[in-house]
Structure formats: structure tokens, C-alpha cells
Design a protein around this motif. Sequence first.
Motif, PDB file in Angstrom:
ATOM      1  N   VAL A 190       0.804  -1.230   0.386  1.00 24.21           N
ATOM      2  CA  VAL A 190      -0.143  -0.427  -0.366  1.00 24.21           C
ATOM      3  C   VAL A 190       1.286   1.139  -0.203  1.00 24.21           C
ATOM      4  O   VAL A 190       1.780   0.985   0.378  1.00 24.21           O
ATOM      5  N   THR A 191       0.307   2.013  -0.450  1.00 21.70           N
ATOM      6  CA  THR A 191       1.430   3.122  -1.006  1.00 21.70           C
ATOM      7  C   THR A 191      -0.167   4.796  -0.903  1.00 21.70           C
ATOM      8  O   THR A 191      -0.731   4.209  -2.031  1.00 21.70           O
ATOM      9  N   MET A 192       0.057   5.983  -0.461  1.00 19.07           N
ATOM     10  CA  MET A 192      -0.377   7.050  -0.354  1.00 19.07           C
ATOM     11  C   MET A 192       0.392   7.993  -0.539  1.00 19.07           C
ATOM     12  O   MET A 192       1.460   8.359   0.177  1.00 19.07           O
ATOM     13  N   TYR A 193      -0.099   9.298  -1.123  1.00 17.32           N
ATOM     14  CA  TYR A 193       0.789   9.625  -2.023  1.00 17.32           C
ATOM     15  C   TYR A 193       0.468  10.877  -2.543  1.00 17.32           C
ATOM     16  O   TYR A 193      -1.200  11.080  -1.977  1.00 17.32           O
ATOM     17  N   SER A 194       0.507  11.905  -2.544  1.00 13.08           N
ATOM     18  CA  SER A 194       0.332  13.679  -3.413  1.00 13.08           C
ATOM     19  C   SER A 194       1.017  13.426  -4.271  1.00 13.08           C
ATOM     20  O   SER A 194       2.268  12.703  -3.697  1.00 13.08           O
ATOM     21  N   GLY A 195       0.690  14.118  -5.096  1.00  9.56           N
ATOM     22  CA  GLY A 195       1.363  14.727  -6.368  1.00  9.56           C
ATOM     23  C   GLY A 195       1.568  16.174  -6.809  1.00  9.56           C
ATOM     24  O   GLY A 195      -0.004  17.024  -6.562  1.00  9.56           O
ATOM     25  N   LEU A 196       2.040  16.285  -7.872  1.00 15.64           N
ATOM     26  CA  LEU A 196       1.715  17.639  -8.698  1.00 15.64           C
ATOM     27  C   LEU A 196       2.387  17.245 -10.300  1.00 15.64           C
ATOM     28  O   LEU A 196       3.532  16.942 -10.162  1.00 15.64           O
TER      29      LEU A 196
ATOM     30  N   THR B 137      -1.812  25.537 -24.487  1.00 11.54           N
ATOM     31  CA  THR B 137      -2.279  26.200 -23.614  1.00 11.54           C
ATOM     32  C   THR B 137      -1.356  25.724 -22.430  1.00 11.54           C
ATOM     33  O   THR B 137      -0.726  24.812 -22.495  1.00 11.54           O
ATOM     34  N   PHE B 138      -1.492  25.931 -20.789  1.00  8.71           N
ATOM     35  CA  PHE B 138      -0.694  25.619 -19.381  1.00  8.71           C
ATOM     36  C   PHE B 138      -1.616  24.612 -19.179  1.00  8.71           C
ATOM     37  O   PHE B 138      -2.981  24.484 -19.318  1.00  8.71           O
ATOM     38  N   ALA B 139      -1.227  23.452 -18.705  1.00  7.41           N
ATOM     39  CA  ALA B 139      -1.708  22.193 -18.454  1.00  7.41           C
ATOM     40  C   ALA B 139      -1.226  21.908 -16.781  1.00  7.41           C
ATOM     41  O   ALA B 139      -0.114  22.182 -16.538  1.00  7.41           O
ATOM     42  N   GLY B 140      -1.959  21.550 -15.751  1.00 13.20           N
ATOM     43  CA  GLY B 140      -1.449  21.057 -14.531  1.00 13.20           C
ATOM     44  C   GLY B 140      -2.358  20.758 -14.198  1.00 13.20           C
ATOM     45  O   GLY B 140      -3.477  20.094 -14.076  1.00 13.20           O
ATOM     46  N   GLN B 141      -1.764  19.960 -12.882  1.00  7.42           N
ATOM     47  CA  GLN B 141      -2.533  18.456 -11.972  1.00  7.42           C
ATOM     48  C   GLN B 141      -1.683  18.394 -10.649  1.00  7.42           C
ATOM     49  O   GLN B 141      -0.747  18.444 -10.748  1.00  7.42           O
ATOM     50  N   LEU B 142      -3.278  18.287  -9.799  1.00  8.83           N
ATOM     51  CA  LEU B 142      -2.643  18.476  -8.440  1.00  8.83           C
ATOM     52  C   LEU B 142      -2.789  17.528  -8.076  1.00  8.83           C
ATOM     53  O   LEU B 142      -4.434  17.523  -7.877  1.00  8.83           O
ATOM     54  N   THR B 143      -2.545  16.391  -7.694  1.00  8.57           N
ATOM     55  CA  THR B 143      -3.034  15.037  -6.547  1.00  8.57           C
ATOM     56  C   THR B 143      -2.677  15.584  -5.221  1.00  8.57           C
ATOM     57  O   THR B 143      -2.640  15.333  -4.473  1.00  8.57           O
TER      58      THR B 143
END
Length: 227
Positions: A148-154, A184-190
Motif C-alpha cells: 500500500v502506498t498513499m501519496y500526493s503529487g503535482l 495552453t498551460f496544463a497542470g494537475q494537483l493530486t
Amino acid sequence: MKKITLLLLLAAAVLTMSAQEENDKAAWKSQLPRHDFQIGISDPGLSGFATGSYYIHLGGEPYDYYTPNTWFDTPDAYQTPTRTSGTLHISYVYRVAKWCALGGTVSYAGFFNKTRDRITDEVIGRHSQHYITVMPTVRFSWFNRPCVTMYSGLALGLGIVNQRGFSGYPGTYSMNYSSITTLTFAGQLTLFGVQAGRKWYGFAEIGVGYRSTLTAGFGYHFNRIRD
């Protein structure tokens, strides 16, 4: 002589403890996977805004000003609801530290609709929007176990928006075609992600950005011997 022997034993104990501490710090390299591939699907998220499929624009002329969606803006024709592929993505990250992994993500979202004659219901126009993102990614894992792994990201990068369509009655010479591609600019915050499994695993994410809000999929991770 006894003092020398005692000092030698003390030095040996310190060296042994130091070596054990270094081994413990590096143990994650064999206990936790370092190579991680993912394939997932999610809601269209903000990519619908970038393509104009939701008809919400943050500045400048709306994309529909340039596309065939307005060519049949009359009571004799109507547009079907917009269908979407959802956002499909594939990603790879490499764990450079126990808590940090670096890599990249490529995603695609498609939106499709038609224009029909209101009387005959004949298709007299097809319109599509395609949104592709390429984003370098950093992932911060704050719960690490073999299963199991829990995470956040950018993730930050570029998006390619392509909109195209044609209109006109089949068999006539009055066909119109339009295609436009923009960057265009693209971004994702997990905000939160979880993986469950060993080599093959399932995962789910909650985030904000041009890739998704809710994501689910499967992945494969492993260690190479030379890692």
C-alpha cells in the motif's frame, strides 16, 4: 592494554552501528518498488473548459467563434449532446527517495457532437475537440508499505487543443471544414492517491486540474536488480 582493547571494542561497536544505520536507510530501495507505470481513466475535468466543450471561457473570444458550431445556428438544425471519451492517461515515475518519485504523464480527452437537420434528422455537421497534455510529474508518498502506498503529487506542462469540424448536406458542394490547434498551460494537483497491490496494483486519486478530478486505473511497479 585493557584500555586499548576497550577502545578498540568501542570503535568496532560504533562502526557496526553506523553500518547498520546506513543499511536501514537504504533498505527501502529493495523493499519498495522504484519503477511505476500507470494507466488510468477519469472524468474530463478542466480539459472540457480548455476545449470549449463546456462553453466556459476565461478570456478572449470563445473557441466556438472559430468552429463550425455556429454555422447552423438556425431553427432548422440542432446539435446533439456532447459525448466524451473521458480523460485517458499513461504515466511513469521513478522513486528517487523513499518519499519522492519523478516522472511524466501523457493524457488525452476527446469531445464529440453532431449537427442534425431538424426535419429529416440527417447529419449535416460533425464537430470534435481533442485535448492532449504532456506534464512532468513529481509524487510525494507519505505512507509507504510493500502493498500500500498513499501519496500526493503535482504535474505542470503543456496542453495541445485541436478543434475540427465540417458542415453541409452530403452530396453538395457547400461543405465547410474548419480546424484549429492551440497550445495552453496544463497542470494537475493530486490531493490524495492510494495504490493497493504488489507488482500489479489498482489505484484511485482525487485531484484538481486538466487531467481529472476523480481517477481510477491499474499499474505495474518493480525493482531492477541494478537499482
